[in-house]
Write an enzyme that holds these catalytic residues in place. Structure first.
Site, short mmCIF file in Angstrom:
data_model
loop_
_atom_site.label_atom_id
_atom_site.label_comp_id
_atom_site.label_asym_id
_atom_site.label_seq_id
_atom_site.Cartn_x
_atom_site.Cartn_y
_atom_site.Cartn_z
CG ASP A 87 -44.14 -4.50 -23.28
OD1 ASP A 87 -44.39 -4.11 -22.13
OD2 ASP A 87 -44.99 -5.06 -24.00
CG ASP A 100 -52.06 -8.32 -32.50
OD1 ASP A 100 -51.88 -8.62 -31.29
OD2 ASP A 100 -51.36 -7.47 -33.08
CG HIS A 115 -49.49 -7.90 -29.01
ND1 HIS A 115 -50.22 -6.95 -29.69
CD2 HIS A 115 -49.52 -7.54 -27.72
CE1 HIS A 115 -50.68 -6.05 -28.84
NE2 HIS A 115 -50.27 -6.38 -27.62
CD GLU A 172 -48.10 -5.70 -32.62
OE1 GLU A 172 -48.88 -6.65 -32.40
OE2 GLU A 172 -48.42 -4.51 -32.51
C1 GLP Z 1 -50.18 -4.04 -24.61
C2 GLP Z 1 -49.07 -4.67 -23.77
C3 GLP Z 1 -49.28 -6.15 -23.63
C4 GLP Z 1 -50.70 -6.43 -23.18
C5 GLP Z 1 -51.67 -5.91 -24.22
C6 GLP Z 1 -53.12 -6.19 -23.88
O1 GLP Z 1 -49.98 -4.22 -25.95
N1 GLP Z 1 -47.75 -4.43 -24.28
O2 GLP Z 1 -48.35 -6.66 -22.70
O3 GLP Z 1 -50.89 -7.78 -22.97
O4 GLP Z 1 -51.47 -4.53 -24.31
O5 GLP Z 1 -53.67 -5.12 -23.15
P1 GLP Z 1 -54.99 -5.19 -22.29
O6 GLP Z 1 -54.66 -6.00 -21.11
O7 GLP Z 1 -55.24 -3.75 -21.93
O8 GLP Z 1 -56.02 -5.79 -23.15
#
Ligand code: GLP
Length: 260
Positions: free
Chosen positions: A67, A136, A138, A143
């Site tokens: 993404d 959440d 995702h 989402e």
């Molecule tokens: C962002 C990314 C996701 C990731 C998520 C969790 O939203 N687009 O790919 O998994 O954050 O982040 P973290 O690993 O910092 O908890």
């Protein structure tokens, strides 16, 4: 789903790197899907170390990121282009022309998303996709209520996800509303999926992902339909799983030929 519970994020990241390195050694032109966030940092550190110390060769590897934010120039400190350079691409011998990250500045967003899907197909599909998970549920930036069959497209971040990303943007008001993300259908076509999750904050969503019903409200629960998904968790993220003892027992008794 295979659930592997490791003592801490360090050992978990090292195990994920070992699995991906094995795939690259067996198939030097492997196609690898990469995530961002705090969770994969130890995984990336290990890949960089293996490149430096063990000659892990990325020269024929093709990469696709999950993404990117819409509207950020690729040199913006919050962009995933910058993140990937900083944590992986700037330190290994991956060919620049083999790196793919959605173009958040594209003038024609539907066309750029279609092209991204075509590029994945032309590369032969993703051999291994690494994922983090949002609180959440995702994956990528899909989402809750994302279609479980979705493809690469534009999405609107929830208020919560924008807040979670505030640090990289100097405040939540600066976080873009829109992103481009591979769809859940895109992710599910990967041959192997490794999902990493660490910390007590992720424990409730991990329990729902693994042991709850498949629902678009928990996008990661769609992974229950995937034939080869491995979750690599630390003790804290595994804290709400009701069958944790069984997952540990399965891992301890893996046949030798299946060990990582
Ligand atoms: C962002 C990314 C996701 C990731 C998520 C969790 O939203 N687009 O790919 O998994 O954050 O982040 P973290 O690993 O910092 O908890």
């Amino acid at each position: 789903m295979e659930i592997i519970i490791q003592p801490d994020p360090g050992t978990a990241g090292a195990l994920a790197a070992k699995i991906v390195a094995r795939i690259i050694k067996d198939k030097p032109d492997a196609v690898v899907g990469f995530p961002t966030g705090a969770t994969p940092l130890e995984f990336y550190r290990n890949l960089v170390r293996m490149h430096r110390e063990e000659g892990l060769d990325f020269s024929r590897v093709t990469t696709f990121n999950l993404d990117e934010f819409v509207g950020l120039p690729p040199d913006h400190p919050g962009s995933y282009h910058v993140y990937m350079d900083k944590h992986l691409f700037g330190h290994v011998n991956v060919g620049r022309d083999r790196i793919h990250i959605p173009d958040g500045l594209a003038a024609d967003i539907p066309a750029t998303c279609r092209r991204y899907e075509e590029e994945i197909r032309t590369a032969g599909g993703i051999d291994v996709q690494i994922l983090g998970i949002g609180v959440d549920g995702h994956i990528g930036f899909n989402e809750p209520t994302s279609s479980l069959g979705s493809r690469t497209r534009i999405k609107t971040l929830t208020r919560q996800t924008r807040r979670e990303n505030a640090a990289e943007f100097g405040g939540k008001d600066n976080v873009p509303y829109h992103v481009l993300t591979m769809g859940i259908g895109t992710i599910l076509e990967s041959r192997l999926i490794l999902l990493l999750a660490f910390g007590a904050k992720k424990a409730p969503i991990i329990a729902q992902t693994v042991e709850g019903p498949v629902t678009a409200l928990i996008p990661a629960s769609a992974l229950q339909h995937h034939p080869r998904t491995i979750l690599i968790l630390d003790e804290e993220a595994a804290g709400a799983l009701t069958k944790a003892d069984y997952y540990r027992y399965v891992y301890e008794h893996k046949p030798d030929w299946q060990k990582y």
